[in-house]
Motif scaffolding. Structure first.
Motif, mmCIF file in Angstrom:
data_model
loop_
_atom_site.group_PDB
_atom_site.id
_atom_site.type_symbol
_atom_site.label_atom_id
_atom_site.label_comp_id
_atom_site.label_asym_id
_atom_site.label_seq_id
_atom_site.Cartn_x
_atom_site.Cartn_y
_atom_site.Cartn_z
ATOM 1 N N SER A 76 0.833 -1.213 0.000
ATOM 2 C CA SER A 76 0.000 0.000 0.000
ATOM 3 C C SER A 76 0.859 1.250 0.000
ATOM 4 O O SER A 76 0.560 2.232 0.697
ATOM 5 N N GLY A 77 1.945 1.200 -0.757
ATOM 6 C CA GLY A 77 2.802 2.371 -0.866
ATOM 7 C C GLY A 77 3.804 2.501 0.253
ATOM 8 O O GLY A 77 4.682 3.351 0.202
ATOM 9 N N GLU A 78 3.709 1.688 1.289
ATOM 10 C CA GLU A 78 4.639 1.752 2.405
ATOM 11 C C GLU A 78 5.620 0.592 2.314
ATOM 12 O O GLU A 78 5.241 -0.535 1.980
ATOM 13 N N LYS A 79 6.884 0.884 2.634
ATOM 14 C CA LYS A 79 7.911 -0.147 2.549
ATOM 15 C C LYS A 79 8.135 -0.795 3.906
ATOM 16 O O LYS A 79 8.168 -0.126 4.923
ATOM 17 N N ALA A 80 8.285 -2.114 3.878
ATOM 18 C CA ALA A 80 8.572 -2.870 5.087
ATOM 19 C C ALA A 80 9.655 -3.887 4.764
ATOM 20 O O ALA A 80 9.809 -4.320 3.625
ATOM 21 N N THR A 81 10.434 -4.248 5.772
ATOM 22 C CA THR A 81 11.506 -5.215 5.572
ATOM 23 C C THR A 81 10.939 -6.543 5.082
ATOM 24 O O THR A 81 9.905 -7.007 5.550
ATOM 25 N N LEU A 82 11.629 -7.153 4.134
ATOM 26 C CA LEU A 82 11.193 -8.420 3.578
ATOM 27 C C LEU A 82 11.211 -9.495 4.659
ATOM 28 O O LEU A 82 12.208 -9.690 5.356
ATOM 29 N N THR A 83 10.108 -10.208 4.805
ATOM 30 C CA THR A 83 9.994 -11.273 5.805
ATOM 31 C C THR A 83 9.348 -12.502 5.172
ATOM 32 O O THR A 83 8.846 -12.458 4.043
ATOM 33 N N ALA A 84 9.307 -13.588 5.925
ATOM 34 C CA ALA A 84 8.656 -14.805 5.455
ATOM 35 C C ALA A 84 7.160 -14.606 5.301
ATOM 36 O O ALA A 84 6.510 -15.323 4.529
ATOM 37 N N GLU A 85 6.614 -13.622 6.001
ATOM 38 C CA GLU A 85 5.175 -13.380 5.956
ATOM 39 C C GLU A 85 4.769 -12.545 4.746
ATOM 40 O O GLU A 85 3.656 -12.711 4.223
ATOM 41 N N ASN A 86 5.632 -11.648 4.282
ATOM 42 C CA ASN A 86 5.227 -10.782 3.166
ATOM 43 C C ASN A 86 5.981 -11.066 1.867
ATOM 44 O O ASN A 86 5.806 -10.357 0.876
ATOM 45 N N ILE A 87 6.793 -12.115 1.842
ATOM 46 C CA ILE A 87 7.585 -12.415 0.658
ATOM 47 C C ILE A 87 6.687 -12.850 -0.497
ATOM 48 O O ILE A 87 5.612 -13.431 -0.285
ATOM 49 N N SER A 88 7.103 -12.552 -1.721
ATOM 50 C CA SER A 88 6.361 -12.955 -2.913
ATOM 51 C C SER A 88 7.352 -13.315 -4.017
ATOM 52 O O SER A 88 8.497 -12.851 -4.031
ATOM 53 N N ARG A 89 6.889 -14.130 -4.969
ATOM 54 C CA ARG A 89 7.753 -14.576 -6.062
ATOM 55 C C ARG A 89 8.259 -13.434 -6.929
ATOM 56 O O ARG A 89 9.349 -13.512 -7.501
ATOM 57 N N ASP A 90 7.447 -12.399 -7.081
ATOM 58 C CA ASP A 90 7.799 -11.329 -8.010
ATOM 59 C C ASP A 90 8.586 -10.206 -7.362
ATOM 60 O O ASP A 90 8.853 -9.187 -7.996
ATOM 61 N N HIS A 91 8.966 -10.366 -6.099
ATOM 62 C CA HIS A 91 9.813 -9.364 -5.462
ATOM 63 C C HIS A 91 11.164 -9.334 -6.185
ATOM 64 O O HIS A 91 11.717 -10.390 -6.511
ATOM 65 N N PRO A 92 11.718 -8.152 -6.480
ATOM 66 C CA PRO A 92 12.972 -8.068 -7.246
ATOM 67 C C PRO A 92 14.107 -8.913 -6.662
ATOM 68 O O PRO A 92 14.827 -9.591 -7.417
ATOM 69 N N ALA A 93 14.274 -8.874 -5.350
ATOM 70 C CA ALA A 93 15.344 -9.673 -4.748
ATOM 71 C C ALA A 93 15.073 -11.159 -4.913
ATOM 72 O O ALA A 93 15.986 -11.945 -5.213
ATOM 73 N N VAL A 94 13.828 -11.561 -4.760
ATOM 74 C CA VAL A 94 13.463 -12.972 -4.879
ATOM 75 C C VAL A 94 13.667 -13.462 -6.305
ATOM 76 O O VAL A 94 14.164 -14.573 -6.529
ATOM 77 N N VAL A 95 13.310 -12.646 -7.273
ATOM 78 C CA VAL A 95 13.517 -13.012 -8.679
ATOM 79 C C VAL A 95 14.998 -13.290 -8.940
ATOM 80 O O VAL A 95 15.358 -14.266 -9.609
ATOM 81 N N GLY A 96 15.850 -12.428 -8.405
ATOM 82 C CA GLY A 96 17.289 -12.626 -8.584
ATOM 83 C C GLY A 96 17.787 -13.881 -7.895
ATOM 84 O O GLY A 96 18.640 -14.605 -8.434
ATOM 85 N N TRP A 97 17.269 -14.170 -6.706
ATOM 86 C CA TRP A 97 17.683 -15.370 -5.984
ATOM 87 C C TRP A 97 17.239 -16.631 -6.718
ATOM 88 O O TRP A 97 17.993 -17.604 -6.789
#
Length: 483
Positions: free
Chosen positions: A56-77
């Motif tokens: 919702s426009g706010e940034k939060a640290t990546l966690t196991a609860e909010n992780i998604s496949r299309d996250h830029p870091a996840v795509v790279g991993w």
């Protein structure tokens, strides 16, 4: 070029390859993918933007609860894991619930969905239990489950048996009060959660994660057991049950202090060992920072007792088990290295941290590194010495004015990989470039003396026979001159 494989769960006997430990893979890659890199654990300030999740426009640290496949870091991993496994033949992944507090296992699951074939036979299905589900599996074969289970569809082509997936139990949350839990219920729930996250059907080696912290913990009001009692009465029985249920093929132990691993292995042999000794419980030991340029205590520290149940015939090197001596009988003479102790107990060795957690690099270790100031300074001087002296560039006609600088990290990796007693060396590689650097070092080892097998007829992918390299040792010109 794909990395070579080293014989692991087999030995040569009467000119035939026989299973030494049926719970382990017959071959392992020379380097394995240490998957703590696929999390926020080791992100730098430059990575901060990539390690956040927008909600919702706010940034939060990546966690196991909010992780998604299309996250830029996840795509790279995911791309990194695919490249390591499919592109470079690094088919061993080592992870833990502790790595990113679940992020690493979830990312591996995303990657495996694109790598592994969808098994329609049900041979790798798992059962995910609800808290109220008390059903028990009876099969003892990890890849021949007989039940149906909810499982994500895979889209790859690699058979599950071609991949080695290891994870751990015992260490979980960042909160110090919740970081360690070796209890029976938590262990069983953790394994089921790992199987669900990674969608891998079964675990190849399920490992105790840093049990030295448990042994150092005082008893609490919620538990009247000390650390060793907890391991022997709850943790180990849970691991053995996971093996019986078919959730894992083998069991392993990890940790930094070699003496703690030794103590646990001996006590388990006393408590659970039958005629097969300590290997009845543990199949593998993973050690770190004890097999590198500044610390070879894995082989040199001769302070580990040997079970009298193991008798070695000096004429042929075979091990015989004296069943007349109870497994509780341990020699009082401490004269063996931990590596030799594991060999005689039929426990296979893996190592991690060949760069000693950053000590053996040009940039130096992170601020939290526990090494003494004198050791840090010595490693800085060694790195500078490598840069200053270099080696002669043979392609330049031996002109000493055009020396090639030696990268101490490359030298350290080559040194670690040359230890034949170690099956696989785990290296953290967070992107495709780092995978290629490590893999390019590993492919230099084509020497038959190192018991490597690359699955080919002796030619590399370009069809060039590696005769010259096979005739030279790792410390010769074939490797050192190309560091």
């Amino acid at each position: 070029m794909k990395v070579p494989q080293r014989k692991y769960g087999t030995i040569q006997q009467d000119q035939q390859t026989v299973l030494q430990n049926p719970n382990l893979a017959t071959h392992v890659p020379l380097i394995g993918l240490g998957c703590s890199s696929f999390s926020t654990f080791f992100s730098s300030s430059d990575d901060d933007d990539n390690m956040t999740h927008s909600n919702s426009g706010e940034k939060a640290t990546l966690t196991a609860e909010n992780i998604s496949r299309d996250h830029p870091a996840v795509v790279g991993w995911i791309e990194t894991i695919r490249h390591a496994v499919v592109g470079r033949g690094i088919n061993l992944l080592d992870t833990a619930p502790w790595y990113g507090h679940g992020i690493s296992e979830i990312v591996i699951g995303y990657a495996l969905d694109t790598i592994l074939a969808n098994d329609e036979t049900g041979n790798d299905k798992i059962k995910v239990f609800d808290e109220d589900d008390t059903s028990i599996a009876t099969t003892t074969t990890p890849h021949k489950q007989t039940w149906d289970s909810p499982r994500r569809t895979r889209y790859g082509t690699l058979p599950r048996t071609n991949l080695i997936i290891n994870t751990k139990i015992g260490r979980y949350e960042s909160d110090p009060l919740k970081q360690f839990d070796f209890g029976y219920e938590t262990t069983m729930q953790s394994v089921q959660r790992s199987l669900q996250r990674m969608n891998c059907g079964y675990i190849d080696v399920l490992q105790l994660h840093d049990p030295e912290f448990l042994l150092g913990m005082p008893m609490t009001s919620s538990s009247e057991k000390n650390g060793m009692e907890m391991l022997l009465t709850e943790t180990i029985p849970a691991l053995l049950e996971c093996k019986t249920k078919g959730w894992t093929k083998g069991l392993g132990i990890t940790g930094y202090p070699l003496e703690v691993q030794h103590e646990i292995l001996v006590r388990c042999g006393e408590t659970f060992g039958g005629d097969d000794g300590m290997a009845v419980v543990f199949d593998q030991s993973l050690v770190y920072c004890h097999c590198n340029l500044h610390d070879m205590s894995l082989f040199r520290d001769r302070s580990f007792a040997i079970s009298e149940r193991i008798r070695r015939d000096s004429s042929n090197g075979d091990c015989d088990y004296d069943t007349d001596i109870r497994p509780t009988t341990i020699t009082t003479t401490a004269q063996q290295s931990f590596a030799k102790f594991c060999e005689q107990a039929n426990i296979n060795l893996m190592c991690a941290a060949p760069l000693s957690m950053g000590l053996l690099t040009n940039t130096g270790p992170p601020s939290w590194h526990p090494a003494t100031p004198s050791l840090k300074e010595a490693c800085i001087e060694a790195a500078e010495l490598c840069r200053r002296r270099g080696v002669v560039d043979d392609d330049d006609g031996g002109n000493t004015n055009n020396n090639i600088n030696i990268n101490i990290s490359s030298l350290a990796v080559l040194f670690a990989l040359s230890q034949r007693e170690v099956g696989c060396t785990l290296i953290g590689m967070k992107n495709v470039e780092e995978v290629d650097v490590a893999a390019d070092l590993a492919v230099r080892f084509r020497d038959e003396d190192f018991d490597f097998y690359d699955g080919s007829d002796g030619c590399d992918e370009e069809g060039v026979h590696g005769q010259e390299e096979r005739q030279q040792r790792w410390w010769g010109n074939s490797i050192l001159n190309r560091v």
